[in-house]
Write an enzyme that holds these catalytic residues in place. Structure first.
Site, PDB file in Angstrom:
ATOM      1  N   LYS A  89       0.735  -1.297   0.095  1.00  0.00           N
ATOM      2  CA  LYS A  89       0.050   0.361  -0.008  1.00  0.00           C
ATOM      3  C   LYS A  89       0.852   1.279  -0.045  1.00  0.00           C
ATOM      4  O   LYS A  89       0.236   2.242  -0.347  1.00  0.00           O
ATOM      5  CB  LYS A  89      -0.747   0.048   1.126  1.00  0.00           C
ATOM      6  CG  LYS A  89      -1.715  -1.151   1.605  1.00  0.00           C
ATOM      7  CD  LYS A  89      -2.351  -0.985   2.846  1.00  0.00           C
ATOM      8  CE  LYS A  89      -3.073  -2.468   3.141  1.00  0.00           C
ATOM      9  NZ  LYS A  89      -3.106  -2.419   4.670  1.00  0.00           N
ATOM     10  N   GLY A  90       2.163   1.078   0.304  1.00  0.00           N
ATOM     11  CA  GLY A  90       2.869   2.327   0.614  1.00  0.00           C
ATOM     12  C   GLY A  90       3.157   3.322  -0.345  1.00  0.00           C
ATOM     13  O   GLY A  90       3.179   4.585  -0.149  1.00  0.00           O
TER      14      GLY A  90
ATOM     15  N   GLU B 195       7.489   2.715  -6.369  1.00  0.00           N
ATOM     16  CA  GLU B 195       7.624   2.076  -4.707  1.00  0.00           C
ATOM     17  C   GLU B 195       7.701   3.383  -3.885  1.00  0.00           C
ATOM     18  O   GLU B 195       8.172   4.489  -4.607  1.00  0.00           O
ATOM     19  CB  GLU B 195       8.989   1.338  -4.815  1.00  0.00           C
ATOM     20  CG  GLU B 195       8.809  -0.173  -5.000  1.00  0.00           C
ATOM     21  CD  GLU B 195       8.376  -0.369  -3.503  1.00  0.00           C
ATOM     22  OE1 GLU B 195       7.505   0.089  -2.981  1.00  0.00           O
ATOM     23  OE2 GLU B 195       8.468  -1.971  -3.516  1.00  0.00           O
ATOM     24  N   ASP B 196       7.362   3.169  -2.611  1.00  0.00           N
ATOM     25  CA  ASP B 196       7.668   4.318  -1.672  1.00  0.00           C
ATOM     26  C   ASP B 196       8.912   4.238  -1.077  1.00  0.00           C
ATOM     27  O   ASP B 196       9.602   5.436  -0.860  1.00  0.00           O
ATOM     28  CB  ASP B 196       6.594   4.109  -0.803  1.00  0.00           C
ATOM     29  CG  ASP B 196       6.470   2.949   0.083  1.00  0.00           C
ATOM     30  OD1 ASP B 196       6.657   1.908  -0.575  1.00  0.00           O
ATOM     31  OD2 ASP B 196       6.238   3.041   1.227  1.00  0.00           O
TER      32      ASP B 196
ATOM     33  N   ASP C 141      14.554  -0.464   0.889  1.00  0.00           N
ATOM     34  CA  ASP C 141      14.907  -0.472   2.186  1.00  0.00           C
ATOM     35  C   ASP C 141      15.915  -1.795   2.226  1.00  0.00           C
ATOM     36  O   ASP C 141      17.075  -1.627   1.582  1.00  0.00           O
ATOM     37  CB  ASP C 141      13.960  -0.893   2.967  1.00  0.00           C
ATOM     38  CG  ASP C 141      14.330  -0.735   4.520  1.00  0.00           C
ATOM     39  OD1 ASP C 141      15.265  -1.175   5.025  1.00  0.00           O
ATOM     40  OD2 ASP C 141      13.578   0.001   5.197  1.00  0.00           O
TER      41      ASP C 141
ATOM     42  N   ASP D 297       3.732   3.886   6.717  1.00  0.00           N
ATOM     43  CA  ASP D 297       2.939   3.663   7.716  1.00  0.00           C
ATOM     44  C   ASP D 297       4.075   3.144   8.921  1.00  0.00           C
ATOM     45  O   ASP D 297       4.900   2.673   8.895  1.00  0.00           O
ATOM     46  CB  ASP D 297       2.023   2.735   7.551  1.00  0.00           C
ATOM     47  CG  ASP D 297       2.460   1.087   7.549  1.00  0.00           C
ATOM     48  OD1 ASP D 297       3.468   0.941   6.887  1.00  0.00           O
ATOM     49  OD2 ASP D 297       2.093   0.174   8.158  1.00  0.00           O
TER      50      ASP D 297
ATOM     51  N   ARG E 263      -0.506   6.925   7.159  1.00  0.00           N
ATOM     52  CA  ARG E 263      -0.124   6.934   5.801  1.00  0.00           C
ATOM     53  C   ARG E 263      -0.908   8.280   5.227  1.00  0.00           C
ATOM     54  O   ARG E 263      -0.182   8.772   4.091  1.00  0.00           O
ATOM     55  CB  ARG E 263      -0.909   5.831   5.132  1.00  0.00           C
ATOM     56  CG  ARG E 263      -0.225   4.444   5.398  1.00  0.00           C
ATOM     57  CD  ARG E 263      -0.795   3.236   4.377  1.00  0.00           C
ATOM     58  NE  ARG E 263      -0.646   1.939   4.975  1.00  0.00           N
ATOM     59  CZ  ARG E 263       0.463   1.312   4.586  1.00  0.00           C
ATOM     60  NH1 ARG E 263       1.306   1.935   4.015  1.00  0.00           N
ATOM     61  NH2 ARG E 263       0.554   0.033   5.120  1.00  0.00           N
TER      62      ARG E 263
END
Ligand code: PRP
Length: 182
Positions: A45-46, A101-102, A105, A161, A167
Site C-alpha cells: 500500500k505504501g 515504490e515508496d 529498504d 505507515d 499513511r
C-alpha cells in the site's frame, strides 16, 4: 495541527518539497517514455499516494495496475521475505513496466518484483522510488530514480505507515521512538 503530527519528532520532507521532487521525477519519466505507453504499477500500500501524484504529474499516457506485497508485517523492519498478497490484473508480457515504490529498504521486495515481472516477459522495467534507504540494503539493487535518500530513521507519512497508521499525513516525518517502542 493534525493529531498524528504530534507523534513525529520532526518533519523530514514537507508537502511542498515532496511535490517539487514528484514533478522532477515525472519530467524524467516523460523523457524516458517518449512515444510509449507503459503500465505503471503501484506496489501497495505504501506507494499509493506517491503513485497518484506521480502519474498525474506525467504527460506520458500510462495504464495503471496494482500489486500488494508485504514484507513488514506489523513491525518496524523488513522480514526479508515479501509475499504477494494481491497480484496484477493484466499481463505485462511485451510491455514497458514502470514500477512505483515508496521506499527501497533491504531491497528484497525490489529483487522479488524484478524477478517476477521479467519472468512474465516485460519488455522493459523501470523503477521509481520516492525514498531510498541505502544504509539498510541487504541485496545489491536500487531504483533507477529515487526522489530522496534517507538515513536509518523510522519515517511515516505520504503513504508510509507504522502499524497501518500515519499513511495519510501529507509530509514525511520521523516517528518518535516512544511510539514504536511502546
Ligand atoms: C514496504 C515498502 C516496500 C518495501 C520495501 O512495504 O512499501 O514495498 O517495504 O522494503 P524492502 O526493500 O526491505 O523489501 P510493506 O511491506 O511495509 O507494506 P506496505 O507498502 O503496505 O506498507
Amino acid at each position: 495541527m493534525r493529531e498524528q503530527e504530534k507523534d513525529c519528532e520532526r518533519i523530514l520532507f514537507s508537502a511542498e518539497e515532496i511535490a517539487a521532487e514528484v514533478k522532477k521525477a515525472a519530467a524524467w519519466l516523460d523523457e524516458r517514455y517518449e512515444g510509449c505507453e507503459p503500465i505503471a504499477i503501484s506496489v501497495l500500500k505504501g506507494s499509493v499516494i506517491f503513485f497518484c501524484d506521480l502519474v498525474r504529474a506525467m504527460k506520458t499516457p500510462v495504464q495503471m495496475d496494482f500489486m500488494t506485497l508485504s514484507s513488514y508485517g506489523g513491525g518496524t523492519s523488513s522480514t526479508g521475505m515479501p509475499k504477494i498478497v494481491m497480484d496484477l490484473s493484466a499481463s505485462v508480457e511485451g510491455r514497458d513496466v514502470l514500477l512505483v515504490e515508496d521506499i527501497v529498504d533491504s531491497g528484497h521486495t525490489l529483487v522479488k518484483l524484478k524477478q517476477l515481472l521479467s519472468g512474465r516477459g516485460a519488455k522493459s522495467f523501470t523503477v521509481v522510488s520516492l525514498l531510498d534507504k541505502p544504509s539498510r540494503r541487504e541485496v545489491d539493487v536500487k531504483a533507477d530514480y529515487s526522489c530522496f535518500t534517507v538515513g536509518n530513521e523510522f519515517i511515516v507519512g505520504y503513504g508510509l505507515d507504522y502499524d497501518q497508521r500515519y499513511r495519510n499525513l501529507p509530509f514525511i516525518g520521523v516517528l518518535k521512538r516512544e511510539i514504536y517502542e511502546k
